[in-house]
Write an enzyme that holds these catalytic residues in place. Structure first.
Site: not given
Ligand code: PRP
Ligand code: MN
Ligand code: MG
Length: 181
Positions: A46, A102, A105, A133, A155
């Site tokens: 991300g 990025d 969450d 968020k 998003v």
């Molecule tokens: C997403 C995002 C963050 C994480 C946030 O990554 O890029 O790294 O989730 O979530 P959290 O605060 O609930 O822990 P993802 O695991 O989807 O992998 P990616 O970056 O490869 O999309």
């Molecule tokens: Mn990520």
């Protein structure tokens, strides 16, 4: 479908807004780390766009390294238990580390990551995240540099995916429900 931006119900942050905010954050980072070496750690996948733009906006030397992590546990909910899929190449002993993300969450990924990197002997570990968020937070993570606080919508864009797609959008937008329902 030629225009994937048609899959958004709303553009939350335009390319220009993102770049303007990243420039502001970079001026703060330059001030805060003046006279110190700085290692940027991007969290794949991300963070690739944020890393590309933050690193190029900084008017100073930096080093760049990458980690890939995955939350595992039952179902789609992040459990807070994180597995390292790709580790850093760098030794963190005595380093000033700035994690580049990025989005925050639930906060579970970053709270685990900060602990993990601190335990390797880094001098400092701070966090720079483009998005946060607040309504989705499950743990409180102290984030030094936050681009934007956004409402709890699904998003995508600027690195953020849905089923690995949409990372290449230049803007951040709300994904239209027809795409995932
Ligand atoms: C997403 C995002 C963050 C994480 C946030 O990554 O890029 O790294 O989730 O979530 P959290 O605060 O609930 O822990 P993802 O695991 O989807 O992998 P990616 O970056 O490869 O999309
Ligand atoms: Mn990520
Ligand atoms: Mg993802």
């Amino acid at each position: 479908p030629a225009d994937i931006t048609g899959d958004l119900t709303e553009v939350l942050l335009s390319e220009a807004q993102i770049h303007e905010r990243i420039a502001e954050l970079c001026r703060e980072i330059e001030r805060d780390y003046e006279g110190r070496e700085l290692l940027l750690v991007g969290v794949l996948k991300g963070a690739v766009m944020v890393m590309a733009d933050v690193s190029r906006e900084l008017r100073r030397h930096i080093e760049m390294d990458w980690m890939a992590v995955s939350s595992y546990g039952a179902g789609t909910q992040s459990s807070g238990v994180v597995r390292i899929l790709k580790d850093l190449d760098s030794d963190l002993t005595g380093r000033d580390v700035l994690i580049i993300e990025d989005i925050i969450d639930s906060g579970l990924t970053l709270s685990w990551l900060r602990e993990n990197l601190s335990s390797r002997g880094a001098a400092t570990v701070e966090i720079c995240a483009l998005l946060r968020k607040p309504e989705a937070a499950k743990v409180d993570v102290d984030v030094k540099y936050v681009g934007f606080e956004i409402p709890n919508h699904f998003v995508v864009g600027y690195g953020l995916d849905y089923a690995e797609r949409y990372r290449n959008l230049r803007a951040v937008g709300i994904l239209a429900p027809h795409v995932y329902s």
